[in-house]
Design a protein around this motif. Structure first.
Motif, PDB file in Angstrom:
ATOM      1  N   LEU A  21      36.978  38.235  31.037  1.00 45.23           N
ATOM      2  CA  LEU A  21      36.155  38.028  32.218  1.00 45.23           C
ATOM      3  C   LEU A  21      37.086  37.536  33.310  1.00 45.23           C
ATOM      4  O   LEU A  21      37.966  36.713  33.051  1.00 45.23           O
ATOM      5  CB  LEU A  21      35.076  36.978  31.961  1.00 45.23           C
ATOM      6  CG  LEU A  21      34.033  37.304  30.905  1.00 45.23           C
ATOM      7  CD1 LEU A  21      33.070  36.127  30.728  1.00 45.23           C
ATOM      8  CD2 LEU A  21      33.263  38.555  31.280  1.00 45.23           C
ATOM      9  N   GLN A  22      36.890  38.036  34.525  1.00 43.39           N
ATOM     10  CA  GLN A  22      37.750  37.617  35.619  1.00 43.39           C
ATOM     11  C   GLN A  22      36.944  36.789  36.609  1.00 43.39           C
ATOM     12  O   GLN A  22      35.885  37.212  37.072  1.00 43.39           O
ATOM     13  CB  GLN A  22      38.361  38.822  36.319  1.00 43.39           C
ATOM     14  CG  GLN A  22      39.404  38.448  37.342  1.00 43.39           C
ATOM     15  CD  GLN A  22      40.122  39.654  37.906  1.00 43.39           C
ATOM     16  OE1 GLN A  22      39.531  40.718  38.049  1.00 43.39           O
ATOM     17  NE2 GLN A  22      41.378  39.488  38.226  1.00 43.39           N
ATOM     18  N   THR A  23      37.456  35.601  36.891  1.00 42.10           N
ATOM     19  CA  THR A  23      36.872  34.718  37.889  1.00 42.10           C
ATOM     20  C   THR A  23      37.973  34.384  38.871  1.00 42.10           C
ATOM     21  O   THR A  23      38.946  33.714  38.507  1.00 42.10           O
ATOM     22  CB  THR A  23      36.334  33.419  37.243  1.00 42.10           C
ATOM     23  OG1 THR A  23      35.419  33.762  36.205  1.00 42.10           O
ATOM     24  CG2 THR A  23      35.632  32.558  38.267  1.00 42.10           C
ATOM     25  N   GLY A  24      37.834  34.893  40.082  1.00 40.67           N
ATOM     26  CA  GLY A  24      38.908  34.728  41.056  1.00 40.67           C
ATOM     27  C   GLY A  24      40.141  35.447  40.553  1.00 40.67           C
ATOM     28  O   GLY A  24      40.086  36.621  40.227  1.00 40.67           O
ATOM     29  N   ASP A  25      41.255  34.731  40.438  1.00 36.87           N
ATOM     30  CA  ASP A  25      42.484  35.340  39.928  1.00 36.87           C
ATOM     31  C   ASP A  25      42.746  34.963  38.474  1.00 36.87           C
ATOM     32  O   ASP A  25      43.833  35.182  37.956  1.00 36.87           O
ATOM     33  CB  ASP A  25      43.676  34.955  40.808  1.00 36.87           C
ATOM     34  CG  ASP A  25      43.978  33.462  40.792  1.00 36.87           C
ATOM     35  OD1 ASP A  25      43.116  32.689  40.333  1.00 36.87           O
ATOM     36  OD2 ASP A  25      45.068  33.076  41.238  1.00 36.87           O
ATOM     37  N   ARG A  26      41.749  34.388  37.799  1.00 39.82           N
ATOM     38  CA  ARG A  26      41.900  33.943  36.408  1.00 39.82           C
ATOM     39  C   ARG A  26      41.178  34.888  35.459  1.00 39.82           C
ATOM     40  O   ARG A  26      40.091  35.373  35.750  1.00 39.82           O
ATOM     41  CB  ARG A  26      41.319  32.536  36.209  1.00 39.82           C
ATOM     42  CG  ARG A  26      41.943  31.462  37.075  1.00 39.82           C
ATOM     43  CD  ARG A  26      43.350  31.141  36.715  1.00 39.82           C
ATOM     44  NE  ARG A  26      43.438  30.721  35.316  1.00 39.82           N
ATOM     45  CZ  ARG A  26      44.564  30.666  34.654  1.00 39.82           C
ATOM     46  NH1 ARG A  26      45.693  31.016  35.218  1.00 39.82           N
ATOM     47  NH2 ARG A  26      44.574  30.279  33.386  1.00 39.82           N
ATOM     48  N   ASN A  27      41.799  35.144  34.309  1.00 40.61           N
ATOM     49  CA  ASN A  27      41.187  35.926  33.234  1.00 40.61           C
ATOM     50  C   ASN A  27      40.809  34.985  32.104  1.00 40.61           C
ATOM     51  O   ASN A  27      41.543  34.049  31.800  1.00 40.61           O
ATOM     52  CB  ASN A  27      42.163  36.976  32.703  1.00 40.61           C
ATOM     53  CG  ASN A  27      42.332  38.108  33.680  1.00 40.61           C
ATOM     54  OD1 ASN A  27      41.376  38.769  34.051  1.00 40.61           O
ATOM     55  ND2 ASN A  27      43.561  38.331  34.119  1.00 40.61           N
ATOM     56  N   LYS A  28      39.668  35.275  31.470  1.00 43.98           N
ATOM     57  CA  LYS A  28      39.195  34.440  30.365  1.00 43.98           C
ATOM     58  C   LYS A  28      38.802  35.340  29.202  1.00 43.98           C
ATOM     59  O   LYS A  28      38.088  36.330  29.375  1.00 43.98           O
ATOM     60  CB  LYS A  28      37.988  33.617  30.790  1.00 43.98           C
ATOM     61  CG  LYS A  28      37.431  32.762  29.678  1.00 43.98           C
ATOM     62  CD  LYS A  28      36.213  31.916  30.010  1.00 43.98           C
ATOM     63  CE  LYS A  28      35.632  32.008  31.342  1.00 43.98           C
ATOM     64  NZ  LYS A  28      34.465  31.149  31.553  1.00 43.98           N
TER      65      LYS A  28
END
Length: 127
Positions: A21-28
């Motif tokens: 999942l991508q939130t802003g420039d972060r992947n989770k």
């Protein structure tokens, strides 16, 4: 060692990808405690026109180490917790389901894929 389940695209191929999942420039990366919950999430992705996913059991610590190395976040989804994919999807994927016209992999991306492959081999060796 705690076993968790993650979602992979094109599992055990040269074009393997892990769902994030991508939130802003972060992947989770989501780590599901229950295989049925991971399967349900994968089916919801397919309903959003994602390619089919494989649900893979892995050691939680190996995935956390992979996330740290790749600078990804992670989230453990408790058994019975209803996780749903976001309604909006990323328009430009870092991974191409067909393996065509992929962006050139950076050294870090190649190392991340090699680490994932190493983890998979270790886990398969345990079976």
């Amino acid at each position: 060692m705690s076993r968790i389940y993650v979602l992979l695209f094109n599992a055990r191929t040269e074009n393997e990808g892990i769902h994030t999942l991508q939130t802003g420039d972060r992947n989770k990366i989501l780590m599901f405690e229950d295989e049925d919950d991971a399967t349900r999430f994968g089916l919801m992705l397919e309903a959003q026109d994602f390619p089919s996913v494989s649900i893979e059991a892995m050691d939680e610590e190996d995935i956390i180490e992979f996330c740290r190395d790749a600078d990804y976040d992670w989230q453990r989804i408790a058994a019975g917790e209803l996780a749903t994919p976001p309604e909006a999807n990323v328009a430009d994927l870092d991974w191409d389901p067909e393996g065509n016209h992929q962006k050139p992999a950076s050294t870090k991306e190649e190392a991340d894929l090699a680490d994932l492959d190493r983890i998979r081999r270790q886990l398969e060796g345990l079976l």
